[in-house]
Design an enzyme around this catalytic site. Sequence first.
Site, PDB file in Angstrom:
ATOM      1  CG  ASP A  38      13.698  21.671  40.191  1.00 23.63           C
ATOM      2  OD1 ASP A  38      14.435  20.945  39.492  1.00 23.63           O
ATOM      3  OD2 ASP A  38      12.721  22.285  39.719  1.00 23.63           O
ATOM      4  CG  ASP A  64      14.242  11.551  41.871  1.00 23.21           C
ATOM      5  OD1 ASP A  64      13.079  11.698  41.451  1.00 23.21           O
ATOM      6  OD2 ASP A  64      14.963  10.595  41.540  1.00 23.21           O
ATOM      7  CB  VAL A  65       9.012  14.265  42.827  1.00 28.43           C
ATOM      8  CG1 VAL A  65       9.189  15.739  43.151  1.00 28.43           C
ATOM      9  CG2 VAL A  65       8.991  14.004  41.326  1.00 28.43           C
ATOM     10  CG  ASN A  91       5.084  22.732  38.920  1.00 31.87           C
ATOM     11  OD1 ASN A  91       4.336  23.018  37.989  1.00 31.87           O
ATOM     12  ND2 ASN A  91       6.412  22.898  38.852  1.00 31.87           N
ATOM     13  CE1 TYR A 158       3.224  16.391  30.475  1.00 35.50           C
ATOM     14  CE2 TYR A 158       1.390  17.151  29.114  1.00 35.50           C
ATOM     15  CZ  TYR A 158       2.306  17.375  30.121  1.00 35.50           C
ATOM     16  OH  TYR A 158       2.326  18.588  30.773  1.00 35.50           O
ATOM     17  CE  LYS A 162       1.538  16.867  33.749  1.00 34.73           C
ATOM     18  NZ  LYS A 162       1.966  17.403  35.060  1.00 34.73           N
ATOM     19  CB  ILE A 193       2.471  27.829  29.922  1.00 33.78           C
ATOM     20  CG1 ILE A 193       1.021  27.466  30.280  1.00 33.78           C
ATOM     21  CG2 ILE A 193       2.982  28.969  30.795  1.00 33.78           C
ATOM     22  CD1 ILE A 193       0.003  28.556  30.041  1.00 33.78           C
ATOM     23  CB  THR A 195       7.530  27.095  30.927  1.00 33.78           C
ATOM     24  OG1 THR A 195       7.188  25.806  30.385  1.00 33.78           O
ATOM     25  CG2 THR A 195       6.275  27.804  31.431  1.00 33.78           C
TER      26      THR A 195
END
Length: 273
Positions: A38, A64-65, A91, A158, A162, A193, A195
Amino acid sequence: MTGQVQGKVALVTGGASGIGAACAELLAREGASVAVTDIDELRGPELVAGINKAGHRAVFLHQDVTSEARWVEVVTEVEKRFGRLDILVSNAGIGISVPSITDMSLEDWRRQTAINLDGVFLSVKHCLPAMRRSGGGGSIIMVSSLAGLRGAPGLSGYCATKGGVRLFAKAIAMECASVGDGIRVNSVHPGIIDTPIWGKIPTEAAGRGQNAPIDPEERAKLATPLARAGHASEIAQGVLFLASDASSYVTGTELVIDGGMNAGGAVRRPVGS
């Protein structure tokens, strides 16, 4: 049932909080050694410290992905520490909402795409060879969204990312099947969800760069047949299923965990009526 992923090694991106953290904790409790990555250098180490204190095995790696160079370093470090890689939970993601696609800047479009789609591509590009080196198959789980199955106003960018993750998972599943490496690939599609991501979705109404005051519980009461927001732990249970041998005949498909939203609408009636 316990020890469902005993002896396996998992990598969870975006693992410092929310769904990622729930996945990391559950996989560790079920016997996996977990690498949590992360950009959050505060909550990430705290999460890993808690996992290790509970007698399980985990390590935090800042990542950093969107950086390919960092992916090379992360995968090298995972193999060095744990000797193998069996499970990838891709994720990490962000959400950007705008009143209309015409209000979205190219900068925000590219930033969201870089994290949500490029990051997933890089995760597979660099983790798949490591998983193949481990032998014995494995499981790649890409966290998409209900927004990857249906459109949502204000979230077109988004949805694009996705939806791309969903089909990318199917294509990689077929690629793995074609070479017979035993690696299964699936996508998970959470609905509403509860979060921390809801407090990080910048919207025009809240002002650019500001957090939007979105209450996931209130939104879920109106939008979901089960009339409540889901919990990160409930998504983690689905991820555990796909990571474990319990799903040994499951690949190239979607696991939708959304309180019934994708199925349709339900008019709630009083019990006994």
